[in-house]
Design an enzyme around this catalytic site. Structure first.
Site, PDB file in Angstrom:
ATOM      1  N   HIS A   2     -59.395   1.710 -11.904  1.00 24.55           N
ATOM      2  CA  HIS A   2     -58.538   1.875 -10.721  1.00 24.55           C
ATOM      3  C   HIS A   2     -57.099   2.021 -11.180  1.00 24.55           C
ATOM      4  O   HIS A   2     -56.551   1.134 -11.825  1.00 24.55           O
ATOM      5  CB  HIS A   2     -58.661   0.654  -9.793  1.00 24.55           C
ATOM      6  CG  HIS A   2     -59.899   0.697  -8.948  1.00 24.55           C
ATOM      7  ND1 HIS A   2     -60.015  -0.005  -7.777  1.00 24.55           N
ATOM      8  CD2 HIS A   2     -61.057   1.366  -9.107  1.00 24.55           C
ATOM      9  CE1 HIS A   2     -61.201   0.231  -7.248  1.00 24.55           C
ATOM     10  NE2 HIS A   2     -61.859   1.042  -8.035  1.00 24.55           N
TER      11      HIS A   2
ATOM     12  N   TYR B 250     -55.233  -4.587   0.061  1.00 23.00           N
ATOM     13  CA  TYR B 250     -54.796  -5.944   0.413  1.00 23.00           C
ATOM     14  C   TYR B 250     -54.023  -5.834   1.727  1.00 23.00           C
ATOM     15  O   TYR B 250     -53.048  -5.072   1.794  1.00 23.00           O
ATOM     16  CB  TYR B 250     -53.866  -6.515  -0.652  1.00 23.00           C
ATOM     17  CG  TYR B 250     -54.533  -6.854  -1.979  1.00 23.00           C
ATOM     18  CD1 TYR B 250     -55.023  -8.136  -2.224  1.00 23.00           C
ATOM     19  CD2 TYR B 250     -54.662  -5.900  -2.997  1.00 23.00           C
ATOM     20  CE1 TYR B 250     -55.616  -8.461  -3.442  1.00 23.00           C
ATOM     21  CE2 TYR B 250     -55.253  -6.222  -4.218  1.00 23.00           C
ATOM     22  CZ  TYR B 250     -55.727  -7.500  -4.430  1.00 23.00           C
ATOM     23  OH  TYR B 250     -56.310  -7.826  -5.637  1.00 23.00           O
TER      24      TYR B 250
ATOM     25  N   PRO C 178     -57.243 -16.500  -5.411  1.00 21.90           N
ATOM     26  CA  PRO C 178     -57.798 -15.230  -5.886  1.00 21.90           C
ATOM     27  C   PRO C 178     -56.946 -13.989  -5.610  1.00 21.90           C
ATOM     28  O   PRO C 178     -57.236 -12.921  -6.150  1.00 21.90           O
ATOM     29  CB  PRO C 178     -59.146 -15.132  -5.168  1.00 21.90           C
ATOM     30  CG  PRO C 178     -59.067 -16.072  -4.024  1.00 21.90           C
ATOM     31  CD  PRO C 178     -58.090 -17.136  -4.391  1.00 21.90           C
TER      32      PRO C 178
ATOM     33  N   LYS D  84     -56.560 -13.064 -10.799  1.00 23.16           N
ATOM     34  CA  LYS D  84     -56.116 -13.548 -12.111  1.00 23.16           C
ATOM     35  C   LYS D  84     -57.012 -14.635 -12.729  1.00 23.16           C
ATOM     36  O   LYS D  84     -56.858 -14.969 -13.902  1.00 23.16           O
ATOM     37  CB  LYS D  84     -54.674 -14.099 -12.013  1.00 23.16           C
ATOM     38  CG  LYS D  84     -53.633 -13.027 -11.823  1.00 23.16           C
ATOM     39  CD  LYS D  84     -53.404 -12.219 -13.096  1.00 23.16           C
ATOM     40  CE  LYS D  84     -52.908 -10.828 -12.816  1.00 23.16           C
ATOM     41  NZ  LYS D  84     -53.782  -9.745 -13.209  1.00 23.16           N
TER      42      LYS D  84
ATOM     43  N   TYR E 201     -50.142  -7.196 -12.250  1.00 23.74           N
ATOM     44  CA  TYR E 201     -51.513  -6.958 -11.773  1.00 23.74           C
ATOM     45  C   TYR E 201     -52.420  -6.488 -12.916  1.00 23.74           C
ATOM     46  O   TYR E 201     -53.553  -6.957 -13.037  1.00 23.74           O
ATOM     47  CB  TYR E 201     -51.528  -5.940 -10.624  1.00 23.74           C
ATOM     48  CG  TYR E 201     -52.817  -6.001  -9.832  1.00 23.74           C
ATOM     49  CD1 TYR E 201     -52.910  -6.725  -8.648  1.00 23.74           C
ATOM     50  CD2 TYR E 201     -53.961  -5.358 -10.292  1.00 23.74           C
ATOM     51  CE1 TYR E 201     -54.100  -6.800  -7.941  1.00 23.74           C
ATOM     52  CE2 TYR E 201     -55.157  -5.431  -9.596  1.00 23.74           C
ATOM     53  CZ  TYR E 201     -55.216  -6.147  -8.415  1.00 23.74           C
ATOM     54  OH  TYR E 201     -56.407  -6.238  -7.721  1.00 23.74           O
TER      55      TYR E 201
HETATM   56  P1  RFL Z   1     -66.615 -21.367 -14.439  1.00 24.69           P
HETATM   57  O1  RFL Z   1     -67.030 -19.996 -14.107  1.00 24.69           O
HETATM   58  O2  RFL Z   1     -66.441 -22.357 -13.360  1.00 24.69           O
HETATM   59  O3  RFL Z   1     -67.718 -21.906 -15.453  1.00 24.69           O
HETATM   60  C1  RFL Z   1     -67.783 -23.265 -15.841  1.00 24.69           C
HETATM   61  C2  RFL Z   1     -69.203 -23.571 -16.238  1.00 24.69           C
HETATM   62  O4  RFL Z   1     -69.283 -24.929 -16.655  1.00 24.69           O
HETATM   63  C3  RFL Z   1     -70.436 -25.511 -16.089  1.00 24.69           C
HETATM   64  N1  RFL Z   1     -70.219 -26.976 -16.027  1.00 24.69           N
HETATM   65  C4  RFL Z   1     -70.736 -27.839 -16.912  1.00 24.69           C
HETATM   66  N2  RFL Z   1     -71.550 -27.647 -17.958  1.00 24.69           N
HETATM   67  C5  RFL Z   1     -71.904 -28.755 -18.666  1.00 24.69           C
HETATM   68  N3  RFL Z   1     -71.502 -30.003 -18.340  1.00 24.69           N
HETATM   69  C6  RFL Z   1     -70.689 -30.232 -17.298  1.00 24.69           C
HETATM   70  N4  RFL Z   1     -70.286 -31.473 -16.994  1.00 24.69           N
HETATM   71  C7  RFL Z   1     -70.276 -29.111 -16.524  1.00 24.69           C
HETATM   72  N5  RFL Z   1     -69.478 -28.978 -15.437  1.00 24.69           N
HETATM   73  C8  RFL Z   1     -69.465 -27.664 -15.151  1.00 24.69           C
HETATM   74  C9  RFL Z   1     -70.583 -24.841 -14.727  1.00 24.69           C
HETATM   75  O5  RFL Z   1     -71.915 -24.913 -14.245  1.00 24.69           O
HETATM   76  C10 RFL Z   1     -70.156 -23.413 -15.057  1.00 24.69           C
HETATM   77  O6  RFL Z   1     -71.251 -22.607 -15.445  1.00 24.69           O
HETATM   78  O7  RFL Z   1     -65.279 -21.380 -15.318  1.00 24.69           O
HETATM   79  P2  RFL Z   1     -64.767 -20.342 -16.448  1.00 24.69           P
HETATM   80  O8  RFL Z   1     -65.880 -20.001 -17.403  1.00 24.69           O
HETATM   81  O9  RFL Z   1     -63.505 -20.905 -16.955  1.00 24.69           O
HETATM   82  O10 RFL Z   1     -64.506 -18.985 -15.664  1.00 24.69           O
HETATM   83  C11 RFL Z   1     -63.465 -18.919 -14.743  1.00 24.69           C
HETATM   84  C12 RFL Z   1     -63.839 -17.976 -13.601  1.00 24.69           C
HETATM   85  O11 RFL Z   1     -65.159 -18.225 -13.176  1.00 24.69           O
HETATM   86  C13 RFL Z   1     -62.880 -18.160 -12.432  1.00 24.69           C
HETATM   87  O12 RFL Z   1     -61.538 -18.191 -12.868  1.00 24.69           O
HETATM   88  C14 RFL Z   1     -62.965 -17.082 -11.384  1.00 24.69           C
HETATM   89  O13 RFL Z   1     -64.266 -16.787 -10.971  1.00 24.69           O
HETATM   90  C15 RFL Z   1     -62.146 -17.584 -10.188  1.00 24.69           C
HETATM   91  N6  RFL Z   1     -62.575 -16.978  -8.965  1.00 24.69           N
HETATM   92  C16 RFL Z   1     -62.158 -15.737  -8.727  1.00 24.69           C
HETATM   93  N7  RFL Z   1     -61.323 -15.131  -9.628  1.00 24.69           N
HETATM   94  C17 RFL Z   1     -60.916 -13.896  -9.416  1.00 24.69           C
HETATM   95  O14 RFL Z   1     -60.183 -13.362 -10.262  1.00 24.69           O
HETATM   96  N8  RFL Z   1     -61.317 -13.218  -8.280  1.00 24.69           N
HETATM   97  C18 RFL Z   1     -62.182 -13.788  -7.354  1.00 24.69           C
HETATM   98  O15 RFL Z   1     -62.545 -13.156  -6.376  1.00 24.69           O
HETATM   99  C19 RFL Z   1     -62.616 -15.087  -7.552  1.00 24.69           C
HETATM  100  N9  RFL Z   1     -63.456 -15.702  -6.665  1.00 24.69           N
HETATM  101  C20 RFL Z   1     -63.421 -17.670  -8.061  1.00 24.69           C
HETATM  102  C21 RFL Z   1     -63.863 -16.988  -6.914  1.00 24.69           C
HETATM  103  C22 RFL Z   1     -63.830 -19.004  -8.295  1.00 24.69           C
HETATM  104  C23 RFL Z   1     -64.649 -19.685  -7.401  1.00 24.69           C
HETATM  105  N10 RFL Z   1     -64.970 -21.069  -7.684  1.00 24.69           N
HETATM  106  C24 RFL Z   1     -64.688 -21.646  -8.997  1.00 24.69           C
HETATM  107  C25 RFL Z   1     -65.417 -22.001  -6.777  1.00 24.69           C
HETATM  108  C26 RFL Z   1     -64.714 -17.637  -6.031  1.00 24.69           C
HETATM  109  C27 RFL Z   1     -65.123 -18.971  -6.258  1.00 24.69           C
HETATM  110  C28 RFL Z   1     -66.070 -19.589  -5.252  1.00 24.69           C
HETATM  111  C1  PHB Z   2     -63.183  -9.167  -5.722  1.00 28.24           C
HETATM  112  O1  PHB Z   2     -63.593  -8.007  -5.768  1.00 28.24           O
HETATM  113  O2  PHB Z   2     -63.966 -10.131  -5.630  1.00 28.24           O
HETATM  114  C2  PHB Z   2     -61.718  -9.429  -5.749  1.00 28.24           C
HETATM  115  C3  PHB Z   2     -60.855  -8.390  -6.021  1.00 28.24           C
HETATM  116  C4  PHB Z   2     -59.487  -8.634  -6.033  1.00 28.24           C
HETATM  117  C5  PHB Z   2     -59.017  -9.907  -5.779  1.00 28.24           C
HETATM  118  C6  PHB Z   2     -59.882 -10.945  -5.534  1.00 28.24           C
HETATM  119  C7  PHB Z   2     -61.250 -10.700  -5.509  1.00 28.24           C
HETATM  120  O3  PHB Z   2     -57.670 -10.122  -5.775  1.00 28.24           O
END
Ligand code: RFL
Ligand code: PHB
Length: 389
Positions: free
Chosen positions: A72, A200, A292, A296, A384
């Site tokens: 993109h 957005y 989100p 980032k 971004y």
């Molecule tokens: P994760 O993905 O939370 O993975 C951590 C892993 O550790 C495990 N765990 C354990 N394992 C062993 N012992 C324990 N005591 C443990 N406690 C936990 C968990 O099961 C899991 O598998 O962290 P990581 O790897 O640092 O990755 C970070 C990303 O996942 C996160 O920054 C993003 O997904 C944040 N996030 C989003 N980021 C975006 O850029 N765009 C989004 O749209 C977006 N949506 C989200 C999100 C995070 C969410 N969370 C954490 C609730 C939506 C949600 C719902």
């Molecule tokens: C997504 O596609 O899940 C998404 C994209 C951009 C954002 C957050 C989430 O800023």
């Protein structure tokens, strides 16, 4: 059992670090609380910075990303009757790649499996002992038995609710937090995206985002109340509310259909300092959370992994711990900039319950300035697509 680097958490941070260490000839064992299916079932981030793409390449996991990801070159921002585009390519020369976190995780799992990497799933009661000694031990339960994993270093990649951060004594760690008074209700639907780039939207009814995973898989979000539950929102109610928050021509083009996933995520800004305690190093959501808006979260986790991978490689190749000693300050310098960007973009795009007329004017002035000022657009584009590592 003994390994060089014990990794707690098998999300994207833990799996990526494990695969990169493998490429550097360093052994690791990943301990994950959930099943593999559960980890792969989580729908989260969708936008990758070039830095993360480069790490996937270094990890030998980028083939599918290159074949199936979408570059993109810009994004759209709407407010009132205005809609404008931030041109990433023109301002930075770099696009972002739309490729879901679920797919990143799947590619990393495949690579770890192909390399015979050890990932223990469904571990519980994880405890860290001796983090400030040269031979830490992780104790945990697996298949009903108590286990011990000896290691040189521990990577705490266990997300916001994990044990790693809490192992650092309270008088050592300092936490900074801002909780936002709303959440994001997201749905995934097997419909073509409404636009070829993300939109957005700041609307008087609250924020909305049009995103995607592929040509027939759309991801949409709307700002919702913190006490809303996904089951309170029928698909029809979601689509209607989304349409009301989008510019008329976009709303008219929206293709709706049944949702295949619906969930609510709270919005939080959070940082813990330092990100190192003895031989325990925190990576990703274990150390910091961003709202989100701006995508980032995953990308900031990736830059932590980069710094830690480089530092551990330096240690095992040369015996020098200068990289390890600098890890926390290097990672935090970049983390705080991602925090600032996500906080600024969130603040500009959402309706806050206690917003005054003055606050609303500031939001509109911020958007007007961004729409009309090339330097502001360039700053937005640089943030971004991702600041350099
Ligand atoms: P994760 O993905 O939370 O993975 C951590 C892993 O550790 C495990 N765990 C354990 N394992 C062993 N012992 C324990 N005591 C443990 N406690 C936990 C968990 O099961 C899991 O598998 O962290 P990581 O790897 O640092 O990755 C970070 C990303 O996942 C996160 O920054 C993003 O997904 C944040 N996030 C989003 N980021 C975006 O850029 N765009 C989004 O749209 C977006 N949506 C989200 C999100 C995070 C969410 N969370 C954490 C609730 C939506 C949600 C719902
Ligand atoms: C997504 O596609 O899940 C998404 C994209 C951009 C954002 C957050 C989430 O800023």
């Amino acid at each position: 059992m003994k390994t060089q680097v014990a990794i707690i958490g098998g999300g994207p941070s833990g799996l990526l670090l494990s695969q990169l260490l493998h490429k550097s000839g360093i052994d690791s064992v990943v301990l994950e609380r959930q099943t593999k299916d559960y980890v792969l079932g989580r729908i989260r981030a969708g936008v990758l910075e070039q830095g993360l793409v480069g790490l996937m390449e270094a990890a030998g996991c980028a083939d599918r990303l290159h074949a199936e990801g979408y570059a993109h070159d810009g994004t759209l921002i709407s407010y009132g009757d205005e809609m404008f585009r931030i041109d990433f390519k023109a301002h930075t020369g770099t696009p972002v790649i739309v490729y879901g976190q679920t797919e990143v995780t799947r590619d990393l799992y495949d690579a770890r499996d192909a390399a015979g990497g050890i990932i223990h799933h469904e571990v519980s009661d994880v405890r860290i002992e001796g983090a400030r000694t040269n031979s830490p031990v992780i104790h945990y339960q697996m298949e009903g038995a108590e286990q011990a994993l000896r290691c040189d270093f521990i990577a705490g990649c266990d997300g916001f609710h994990g044990v790693s951060r809490k192992t650092i004594p309270e008088d050592v760690r300092r936490e900074y937090e801002k909780v936002y008074p709303f959440g994001w209700l997201g749905i995934l639907s097997e419909t073509p995206p409404v636009n070829h780039e993300l939109i957005y939207a700041n609307s008087p009814r609250g924020f909305a985002l049009c995103s995607m995973r592929n040509a027939n898989l759309s991801r949409y979000y709307i700002q919702c109340r913190l006490d809303d539950r996904p089951e309170d929102w029928s698909d029809a109610a979601f689509w209607e509310e989304l349409q009301r928050r989008l510019p008329a021509e976009i709303a008219a083009a929206l293709v709706t259909g049944p949702s295949i996933e619906k969930s609510i995520a709270p919005l939080r800004s959070f940082v813990t300092e330092p990100m190192q305690w003895g031989r325990l190093f925190l990576c990703g959501d274990a150390a910091h959370i961003v709202p989100p808006t701006g995508a980032k979260g995953l990308n900031t986790a990736a830059s932590d992994v980069h710094y830690l991978w480089q530092a551990l490689t330096q240690f095992y190749q040369t015996g020098s711990d200068t990289g390890l000693d600098a890890y926390s300050s290097k990672a935090l310098a970049r983390v705080w900039k991602a925090e600032r960007f996500s906080w600024w973009f969130s603040t500009m795009m959402h309706r806050f319950p206690d917003q005054t007329a003055f606050d609303l004017k500031m939001q509109i002035a911020d958007l007007d300035f961004l729409r009309s000022n090339t330097a502001a657009q360039r700053a937005m584009a640089e943030n971004y697509v991702g600041l350099p590592y």
